[in-house]
Design a protein around this motif. Structure first.
Motif, PDB file in Angstrom:
ATOM      1  N   UNK A   1       0.840  -1.197   0.000  1.00  0.00           N
ATOM      2  CA  UNK A   1       0.000   0.000   0.000  1.00  0.00           C
ATOM      3  C   UNK A   1       0.877   1.251   0.000  1.00  0.00           C
ATOM      4  N   UNK A   2       0.516   2.203  -0.830  1.00  0.00           N
ATOM      5  CA  UNK A   2       1.197   3.497  -0.840  1.00  0.00           C
ATOM      6  C   UNK A   2       0.193   4.572  -0.432  1.00  0.00           C
ATOM      7  N   UNK A   3       0.387   5.135   0.753  1.00  0.00           N
ATOM      8  CA  UNK A   3      -0.521   6.152   1.272  1.00  0.00           C
ATOM      9  C   UNK A   3      -0.130   7.565   0.860  1.00  0.00           C
TER      10      UNK A   3
ATOM     11  N   UNK B   1       6.354  -0.950  -8.774  1.00  0.00           N
ATOM     12  CA  UNK B   1       6.193   0.472  -9.008  1.00  0.00           C
ATOM     13  C   UNK B   1       4.805   0.849  -8.528  1.00  0.00           C
ATOM     14  N   UNK B   2       4.724   1.856  -7.672  1.00  0.00           N
ATOM     15  CA  UNK B   2       3.468   2.239  -7.050  1.00  0.00           C
ATOM     16  C   UNK B   2       3.070   3.642  -7.490  1.00  0.00           C
ATOM     17  N   UNK B   3       1.830   3.790  -7.913  1.00  0.00           N
ATOM     18  CA  UNK B   3       1.292   5.122  -8.171  1.00  0.00           C
ATOM     19  C   UNK B   3       0.961   5.785  -6.828  1.00  0.00           C
ATOM     20  N   UNK B   4       0.788   7.107  -6.814  1.00  0.00           N
ATOM     21  CA  UNK B   4       0.328   7.737  -5.578  1.00  0.00           C
ATOM     22  C   UNK B   4      -1.019   7.129  -5.143  1.00  0.00           C
ATOM     23  N   UNK B   5      -1.223   7.018  -3.826  1.00  0.00           N
ATOM     24  CA  UNK B   5      -2.516   6.583  -3.291  1.00  0.00           C
ATOM     25  C   UNK B   5      -2.986   5.283  -3.959  1.00  0.00           C
ATOM     26  N   UNK B   6      -2.182   4.243  -3.840  1.00  0.00           N
ATOM     27  CA  UNK B   6      -2.474   3.016  -4.589  1.00  0.00           C
ATOM     28  C   UNK B   6      -2.212   1.762  -3.761  1.00  0.00           C
TER      29      UNK B   6
END
Length: 604
Positions: free
Chosen positions: A536-538, A589-594
């Motif tokens: 999780x990317x907060x 690779x994580x997008x914002x809020x993802x």
């Protein structure tokens, strides 16, 4: 019931600071083995608002002006749609009759004094008759109980369990049951009103003092006001032992006496069994007999755990499958109310909710999530009810909270998948309900009103004239609802989420290049049948690119080789398949809020 009060008992804040764990402490295991699934999904419906299709929304509007939803509005089609959405339990809020400014005296229901009612519709937590239902909710008022019983039957037909509120701590100031079964005595009927406390009294009294209405109690336009008399005064619901509570107190309620002498060091007098214990047991059995499957117990920690430890087994002797959920805000009392009080589940507000809320607002730290399962949930994480909205809290999309309903995506995934415990949604959360105007008593406060007649436009778009198909939702609302539906499908079908052990990977990634340990949270859920990696990317503005490290211990805990090759198939939101070598980690690779959720399998 904690909205609009400044006097909540025992709230213990969870600190927002965090020191990174370089290695797992010997005091805890980095995984949580909790094989028993309690993964129910509760959907809270504010019953008077759910089916109201009127769009007038006049400030302090009457029932006839603004409209009110009925039991009958919650149709087979509505319930089937909720079941398809992924719901297992429906919590119908505001079922039991409560004080109101709406006049039902033509039906033999005594009129309430507006000086001790909050809002024209009234608070559902100021119970007026424990043995009756709210007449607002009936199409045919004399047959209101039959209409509620039919709703219970429809819910069961849709394979949904029914939860209603138990409000054990307080009642409306003008409580009087005109529907109690033959032989039942009312609260206070046999009280000795000449003493402040008696273990067999149902109320606490202030002898020789008359109750005084708080200053500045608003009387809405068009409502007839008349003097309110109460002598001697009774203690107010939020433990105020004064004849004149403030408007910020629960002034519309009176405290019930469970044998605790609050004015003498909280001495306990539980033998013989207090009258209030017996009366409340009979009330719970009354509703269970009508097919109710469980109770959400309002402000349960304001009632002694000894009562709960007695009454819950008493009810389960007759109805063994009943569930009891405690609204509780003091982590120091969790153990007492679970193991001595015998509750099935507790609110996880002061803990996971508060931690996730800070992250959704852009100023939290994911280390707080680790702290929750270490220090608060402990060995009973499976019994903590996770949520991001309910009737007491700000709506996610409101200006008082995240301002954007999509900012709930990582937080909702964590709420649903962190452990095997229950999950709750508040009606309209999945379509981004955003209160923007004052409805009446509560003002403009970022909440859906508890006290007034109102229509909820975003929810009306899903109801779509009774089709319950979302036909009037905007494209963004449809996207948001699909996220929730997909998440609930995963929650309800994944063996790892339903039954799996938990392994926190934060300690292994504190120094990982590209991994923001303040805003990213990574963990495993695993059973013999399924292994999941959840990332999780907060961070609301920044994406991330990192190689997630899974230490040897993590692989061995899952029963896998730390030197093997694996495929990681993404099973939520963005399908992708990765092939990895265990020792080299997982490049993501994580997008914002993802969020990314991968199922781990041995490479062929």
């Amino acid at each position: 019931m904690k909205a609009l009060t400044k006097t909540i008992l025992g709230v213990v804040a969870v600190a927002s600071t965090f020191q990174s764990l370089a290695q797992p402490s010997p005091k805890f295991s980095p995984r949580m083995s909790l094989p028993t699934s309690d993964k129910i999904v509760v959907y809270q419906i504010y019953t008077r608002l759910f089916g109201n299709l009127k769009t007038t929304n006049k400030f302090y509007g009457s029932r006839d002006e603004n409209g009110v939803g009925k039991f009958n509005d919650i149709t087979d089609k509505a319930l089937t749609s909720l079941k398809k959405f992924g719901i297992s339990h429906v919590w119908f809020t505001g079922v039991i009759e409560h004080a109101t400014m709406t006049d039902y005296s033509a039906f033999g229901i005594p009129k309430d004094n507006p000086y001790v009612v909050k809002g024209i519709a009234g608070s559902p937590y100021a119970i007026k008759d424990y043995y009756d239902v709210n007449p607002d909710l009936a199409v045919d008022v004399p047959n209101r109980m039959k209409e509620f019983e039919a709703l219970v039957e429809r819910s069961h037909k849709a394979n949904l369990k029914v939860i209603i509120d138990c409000v054990p701590n307080h009642v409306a100031r003008q409580y009087h049951s005109d529907m109690k079964p033959q032989g039942v005595k009312d609260f206070g009927e046999d009280d000795n009103k000449n003493v402040p406390f008696d273990p067999q009294n149902n109320f606490y009294y202030l002898p020789n003092q008359a109750f005084q209405v708080p200053d500045n109690v608003p009387i809405p336009p068009g409502v007839e006001a008349f003097p309110y008399a109460e002598n001697p005064a009774k203690a107010t619901g939020n433990d105020v032992f004064a004849a004149k509570p403030s408007i910020n107190d629960w002034f519309e309620t009176i405290k019930l006496n469970y044998g605790v002498d609050y004015l003498n060091g909280r001495q306990k007098h539980f033998d013989p069994i207090p009258s209030t214990w017996l009366k409340m047991r009979d009330i719970l059995l009354y509703w269970a007999q009508k097919g109710v499957d469980g109770f959400r117990c309002d402000m349960a920690e304001m009632v002694p755990f000894e009562f709960w430890g007695w009454v819950i087994p008493e009810v389960k002797k007759v109805y063994p499958n009943q569930i009891f959920i405690a609204e509780i805000y003091n982590p120091a009392e969790y153990h007492n109310y679970l193991f001595n009080g015998k509750f099935d589940y507790l609110y996880d507000k002061v803990g996971l909710y508060d931690s996730l809320r800070r992250l959704m607002e852009g100023h939290g730290h994911t280390g707080d999530i680790t702290r929750v399962w270490q220090n608060e949930s402990g060995n009973f994480s499976n019994r903590m009810l996770r949520f991001l909205e309910n009737h007491d809290e700000h709506r996610i999309a409101s200006t008082y909270f995240a301002k954007n309903p999509f900012y709930a995506i990582p937080a909702m995934v964590v709420s649903a998948t962190l452990h095997t415990g229950p999950l709750m949604l508040y009606f309209g959360q999945e379509v981004g309900v955003t209160p923007t105007v004052a409805e009446g008593f509560s003002g403009e406060d970022g909440r859906t009103t508890m006290f007034d007649y109102w229509g909820v436009p975003e929810y009306q778009a899903w109801v779509n004239g009774g089709k319950f198909d979302g036909g009037k939702l905007s494209p963004d609302q449809k996207t948001l609802r699909k996220f929730y539906q997909d998440l609930l499908k995963l929650t309800n079908t994944s063996d790892a989420i339903q039954n799996g052990a938990f392994y926190d990977l934060q300690y292994a990634n504190g120094q990982t290049a590209g991994y923001n340990s303040a805003k990213m949270y990574t963990y495993l859920r695993h059973t013999d049948k399924q292994k999941l990696l959840i990332v999780c990317n907060f961070d609301l503005q920044q994406g991330a690119k990192a190689t997630i490290q899974l230490p040897t211990h993590a692989w061995e805990t899952m029963g896998l080789s730390a030197t093997g090759n694996y495929t990681l198939k993404e099973i939520f939101m963005h399908p992708e398949t990765l092939t990895i070598e265990a020792q080299k980690g997982v490049s993501v690779e994580m997008a914002p809020n993802s969020v990314r959720i991968f199922e781990i399998k041995k490479a062929k």
